[in-house]
Design an enzyme around this catalytic site. Sequence first.
Site, PDB file in Angstrom:
ATOM      1  N   ASP A 236       0.832  -1.209   0.000  1.00 56.75           N
ATOM      2  CA  ASP A 236       0.000   0.000   0.000  1.00 56.75           C
ATOM      3  C   ASP A 236       0.867   1.259   0.000  1.00 56.75           C
ATOM      4  O   ASP A 236       1.997   1.248   0.475  1.00 56.75           O
ATOM      5  CB  ASP A 236      -0.921  -0.016   1.231  1.00 56.75           C
ATOM      6  CG  ASP A 236      -2.118   0.924   1.062  1.00 56.75           C
ATOM      7  OD1 ASP A 236      -2.405   1.329  -0.085  1.00 56.75           O
ATOM      8  OD2 ASP A 236      -2.756   1.253   2.076  1.00 56.75           O
TER       9      ASP A 236
ATOM     10  N   ASN B  60     -10.946  -2.768  -5.253  1.00 61.01           N
ATOM     11  CA  ASN B  60     -10.218  -1.874  -6.157  1.00 61.01           C
ATOM     12  C   ASN B  60     -10.900  -1.741  -7.525  1.00 61.01           C
ATOM     13  O   ASN B  60     -10.622  -0.794  -8.273  1.00 61.01           O
ATOM     14  CB  ASN B  60      -8.766  -2.334  -6.345  1.00 61.01           C
ATOM     15  CG  ASN B  60      -7.885  -2.146  -5.121  1.00 61.01           C
ATOM     16  OD1 ASN B  60      -6.924  -2.899  -4.909  1.00 61.01           O
ATOM     17  ND2 ASN B  60      -8.172  -1.134  -4.297  1.00 61.01           N
TER      18      ASN B  60
HETATM   19  C1  IPE Z   1      -5.406  -2.824  -0.177  1.00 65.35           C
HETATM   20  O1  IPE Z   1      -5.082  -1.493  -0.404  1.00 65.35           O
HETATM   21  C2  IPE Z   1      -5.417  -3.582  -1.461  1.00 65.35           C
HETATM   22  C3  IPE Z   1      -4.117  -3.711  -2.121  1.00 65.35           C
HETATM   23  C4  IPE Z   1      -2.961  -3.367  -1.629  1.00 65.35           C
HETATM   24  C5  IPE Z   1      -4.155  -4.294  -3.420  1.00 65.35           C
HETATM   25  P1  IPE Z   1      -6.207  -0.376  -0.502  1.00 65.35           P
HETATM   26  O2  IPE Z   1      -5.506   0.915  -0.634  1.00 65.35           O
HETATM   27  O3  IPE Z   1      -7.179  -0.722  -1.554  1.00 65.35           O
HETATM   28  O4  IPE Z   1      -6.907  -0.512   0.931  1.00 65.35           O
HETATM   29  P2  IPE Z   1      -7.895   0.475   1.701  1.00 65.35           P
HETATM   30  O5  IPE Z   1      -9.004   0.787   0.766  1.00 65.35           O
HETATM   31  O6  IPE Z   1      -7.133   1.692   2.067  1.00 65.35           O
HETATM   32  O7  IPE Z   1      -8.323  -0.296   2.908  1.00 65.35           O
HETATM   33  C1  IPE Z   2      -1.649   0.177  -3.318  1.00 64.19           C
HETATM   34  O1  IPE Z   2      -1.439   1.544  -3.385  1.00 64.19           O
HETATM   35  C2  IPE Z   2      -1.825  -0.451  -4.684  1.00 64.19           C
HETATM   36  C3  IPE Z   2      -3.200  -0.831  -4.988  1.00 64.19           C
HETATM   37  C4  IPE Z   2      -4.202  -0.816  -4.157  1.00 64.19           C
HETATM   38  C5  IPE Z   2      -3.470  -1.268  -6.353  1.00 64.19           C
HETATM   39  P1  IPE Z   2      -2.634   2.573  -3.383  1.00 64.19           P
HETATM   40  O2  IPE Z   2      -2.999   2.863  -4.790  1.00 64.19           O
HETATM   41  O3  IPE Z   2      -3.739   2.085  -2.522  1.00 64.19           O
HETATM   42  O4  IPE Z   2      -1.931   3.836  -2.722  1.00 64.19           O
HETATM   43  P2  IPE Z   2      -2.548   4.858  -1.701  1.00 64.19           P
HETATM   44  O5  IPE Z   2      -3.085   4.067  -0.535  1.00 64.19           O
HETATM   45  O6  IPE Z   2      -3.630   5.597  -2.420  1.00 64.19           O
HETATM   46  O7  IPE Z   2      -1.397   5.724  -1.309  1.00 64.19           O
HETATM   47 MG    MG Z   3      -4.164   2.340  -0.533  1.00 60.44          MG
END
Ligand code: IPE
Ligand code: IPE
Ligand code: MG
Length: 249
Positions: free
Chosen positions: A21, A69
């Site tokens: 993340d 996602n």
């Molecule tokens: C969790 O990250 C899913 C992945 C890393 C693929 P998110 O960024 O989607 O999680 P939330 O929504 O903050 O809980």
């Molecule tokens: C994790 O990074 C990757 C995926 C969930 C695909 P994020 O895209 O959630 O990054 P933040 O949480 O917005 O920084």
């Molecule tokens: Mg995230």
Amino acid sequence: MSLAEKIDMQRVPQHIAIIMDGNGRWAKERNLDRSQGHRKGLDVVHEITNDAADLGVKCLTLYAFSTENWNRPQEEVNALMALVVYGIERETPGMIANGVRLSVIGDTSRMPIDVQQRLQRCIEETSGGTRITLNLALSYSARWEITHIAQTLAREACEGKIKPEDIDEKLFASHLTTAHLNDPDLLIRTGGELRISNFLLWQLSYAEFYFTDEYWPDFNKESLCKAIISYQNRERRFGKTSEQVKNNK
Ligand code: IPE
Ligand code: IPE
Ligand code: MG
């Protein structure tokens, strides 16, 4: 003494799961597009897979795209799907050369057909890899997984193939998308959030959790070593007392 030298090589977690993340925030801090954060994140996947293998980790499960996602802006979803194809094409030869076997868990039928085909081809081409299994969670969520198993078992019971009382933990677990793997020993989440966001709810029952504020694009071998050292400083009791664990009872 380097961090890697502080690791007890006899007690390396065999299966590490990572919630990668922070790609978006990493990009935002640099005035870049979110997709550029994901792109940098892919390079880190390459590095960490090899670092983990060098340290003796046998399986790495990476949360790359959750069921939730799919609700992101279409442009970002498209960029992520394209990145999966790009990443697989770029990495497959190196994976074969380095003994990295690809595995995928999740509802991949929701993904574009070309992405599904490219993943399938990589799974076949890397099937001989024995150094480490790279298990990608794509279109994955634990509630999807568990609901899907409930449907399968209910169907088998209705068809008379099993009796309801046959359903025990072992039978249930044999239907998990990770049935071919041991449960994770260690869960790492980067990016500072203290939650598991629908990841491996069954399999993480006895995993050790490690959270770091570092964004995934900044995660490196040192970060991985820190997580492993933290893991090695804990006592896994599995419900027993500390004395029982120490006396191996
Ligand atoms: C969790 O990250 C899913 C992945 C890393 C693929 P998110 O960024 O989607 O999680 P939330 O929504 O903050 O809980
Ligand atoms: C994790 O990074 C990757 C995926 C969930 C695909 P994020 O895209 O959630 O990054 P933040 O949480 O917005 O920084
Ligand atoms: Mg995230």
